[in-house]
Design a protein around this motif. Structure first.
Motif, mmCIF file in Angstrom:
data_model
loop_
_atom_site.group_PDB
_atom_site.id
_atom_site.type_symbol
_atom_site.label_atom_id
_atom_site.label_comp_id
_atom_site.label_asym_id
_atom_site.label_seq_id
_atom_site.Cartn_x
_atom_site.Cartn_y
_atom_site.Cartn_z
ATOM 1 N N LEU A 68 9.180 7.975 57.064
ATOM 2 C CA LEU A 68 9.438 6.588 57.438
ATOM 3 C C LEU A 68 10.794 6.164 56.888
ATOM 4 N N PRO A 69 11.441 5.194 57.531
ATOM 5 C CA PRO A 69 12.647 4.609 56.936
ATOM 6 C C PRO A 69 12.322 4.051 55.558
ATOM 7 N N VAL A 70 13.312 4.020 54.686
ATOM 8 C CA VAL A 70 13.075 3.602 53.301
ATOM 9 C C VAL A 70 12.477 2.201 53.247
ATOM 10 N N ALA A 71 12.969 1.272 54.076
ATOM 11 C CA ALA A 71 12.456 -0.103 54.039
ATOM 12 C C ALA A 71 10.964 -0.137 54.364
ATOM 13 N N GLU A 72 10.554 0.618 55.372
ATOM 14 C CA GLU A 72 9.131 0.659 55.734
ATOM 15 C C GLU A 72 8.309 1.339 54.653
ATOM 16 N N ARG A 73 8.869 2.386 54.056
ATOM 17 C CA ARG A 73 8.142 3.071 52.991
ATOM 18 C C ARG A 73 7.964 2.155 51.778
ATOM 19 N N ARG A 74 8.985 1.377 51.480
ATOM 20 C CA ARG A 74 8.872 0.425 50.363
ATOM 21 C C ARG A 74 7.751 -0.577 50.628
ATOM 22 N N GLU A 75 7.687 -1.111 51.850
ATOM 23 C CA GLU A 75 6.630 -2.058 52.185
ATOM 24 C C GLU A 75 5.249 -1.416 52.030
ATOM 25 N N GLN A 76 5.144 -0.155 52.448
ATOM 26 C CA GLN A 76 3.873 0.553 52.309
ATOM 27 C C GLN A 76 3.492 0.692 50.839
ATOM 28 N N LEU A 77 4.453 1.013 49.998
ATOM 29 C CA LEU A 77 4.179 1.203 48.570
ATOM 30 C C LEU A 77 3.867 -0.123 47.885
ATOM 31 N N ILE A 78 4.533 -1.191 48.308
ATOM 32 C CA ILE A 78 4.226 -2.520 47.747
ATOM 33 C C ILE A 78 2.790 -2.904 48.078
ATOM 34 N N GLU A 79 2.382 -2.690 49.321
ATOM 35 C CA GLU A 79 0.999 -2.990 49.717
ATOM 36 C C GLU A 79 0.014 -2.153 48.912
ATOM 37 N N ALA A 80 0.348 -0.887 48.693
ATOM 38 C CA ALA A 80 -0.529 -0.022 47.909
ATOM 39 C C ALA A 80 -0.616 -0.512 46.468
ATOM 40 N N ALA A 81 0.524 -0.906 45.899
ATOM 41 C CA ALA A 81 0.533 -1.403 44.523
ATOM 42 C C ALA A 81 -0.281 -2.685 44.397
ATOM 43 N N LEU A 82 -0.140 -3.588 45.378
ATOM 44 C CA LEU A 82 -0.916 -4.821 45.366
ATOM 45 C C LEU A 82 -2.410 -4.529 45.488
ATOM 46 N N SER A 103 3.654 11.466 47.630
ATOM 47 C CA SER A 103 3.924 12.149 46.370
ATOM 48 C C SER A 103 4.581 11.197 45.376
ATOM 49 N N LEU A 104 4.561 11.562 44.099
ATOM 50 C CA LEU A 104 5.235 10.755 43.082
ATOM 51 C C LEU A 104 6.724 10.632 43.385
ATOM 52 N N GLY A 105 7.290 11.710 43.909
ATOM 53 C CA GLY A 105 8.715 11.692 44.214
ATOM 54 C C GLY A 105 9.087 10.617 45.214
ATOM 55 N N VAL A 106 8.202 10.343 46.167
ATOM 56 C CA VAL A 106 8.477 9.306 47.166
ATOM 57 C C VAL A 106 8.555 7.937 46.494
ATOM 58 N N VAL A 107 7.650 7.684 45.560
ATOM 59 C CA VAL A 107 7.665 6.394 44.856
ATOM 60 C C VAL A 107 8.948 6.263 44.048
ATOM 61 N N HIS A 108 9.314 7.310 43.331
ATOM 62 C CA HIS A 108 10.521 7.264 42.510
ATOM 63 C C HIS A 108 11.778 7.156 43.369
ATOM 64 N N TYR A 109 11.727 7.667 44.576
ATOM 65 C CA TYR A 109 12.870 7.565 45.485
ATOM 66 C C TYR A 109 13.054 6.127 45.970
ATOM 67 N N CYS A 110 11.945 5.437 46.196
ATOM 68 C CA CYS A 110 11.995 4.073 46.739
ATOM 69 C C CYS A 110 12.177 3.007 45.665
#
Length: 228
Positions: free
Chosen positions: A4-18, A41-48
């Motif tokens: 996914l584009p970084v912006a979309e991946r960030r939104e996905q991770l924010i929703e997961a964190a919430l 993966s952990l690497g995806v979170v650290h990348y975003c």
């Protein structure tokens, strides 16, 4: 895993964190738990996100966005200022009460960040976002009602945030939605006393006249009589 584009991946991770933090508490929202919730993966979170502080800031911004006031499209054009204020506060409360977990999490974010020096900026940005949102809501009221405020808008925004915070926290404790809404109507009544009609634009000054143009012309071949 889908790319996914970084912006979309960030939104996905924010929703997961919430989701993790609302369900299990802020301390449970580790990078590892967020990655597992999102299925990455952990690497995806650290990348975003550079670190957990950045992720927490993003969570706080997301919660503030959830609580934003709704549209005033349903109000009549001649709605009184009291009606407009009530609609804005009602929309704000609808956003808060429909996301109980997120609201509880917002207080956890504040207290948790204040306990850790490296996260203190999270609480500061969280409240700056709330004050900005309140100022925008007050500006919306000004435009819709044709009013201005008798106190600076930035000061009034802090008052609104403090009062809404208080009613929100009480509602989290007792679950009494009716009492919260009644209290916010009282807040609306107070705000209405601070509204003043917006000043109308001053009329443009008349164009200067040539003094000679205002004087009647003298008949041809005559001279004006001298002043007495």
């Amino acid at each position: 895993m889908n790319r996914l584009p970084v912006a979309e991946r960030r939104e996905q991770l924010i929703e997961a964190a919430l989701a993790v933090a609302s369900r299990d508490g802020i301390d449970a929202a580790t990078v590892r738990a967020v990655a597992a919730e999102a299925g990455v993966s952990l690497g995806v979170v650290h990348y975003c996100f550079q670190d957990k502080a950045e992720l927490m800031r993003a969570m706080a911004h997301a919660i503030t966005g959830q609580n934003a006031s709704g549209s005033l499209a349903g109000l009549p054009a001649d709605a009184r200022v009291e009606q407009i204020i009530d609609a804005v506060l009602g929309g704000l409360w609808d956003g808060i009460s429909s996301h109980r977990g997120s609201q509880l999490l917002s207080y956890e974010l504040t207290t948790s960040s204040l306990r850790h020096a490296d996260l203190a900026q999270v609480a500061k940005e969280q409240y700056e976002g709330s004050w900005t949102a309140a100022e925008q809501a007050l500006g919306m009221i000004e435009q819709a009602a044709g009013v201005t405020w008798s106190v600076p808008r930035s000061d009034l925004a802090r008052v609104v945030v403090a009062l809404v915070d208080g009613y929100s926290l009480a509602w989290l404790v007792d679950g009494d939605d009716g009492a919260a809404r009644s209290g916010l109507r009282s807040v609306g009544g107070y705000l209405a006393t601070l509204a003043r009609p917006a000043p109308t634009a001053a009329p443009a000054p008349d164009a200067p006249h040539d003094q000679g143009a205002d004087q009647a012309p003298h008949p041809a071949g005559t001279t004006p009589a001298p002043d007495a």
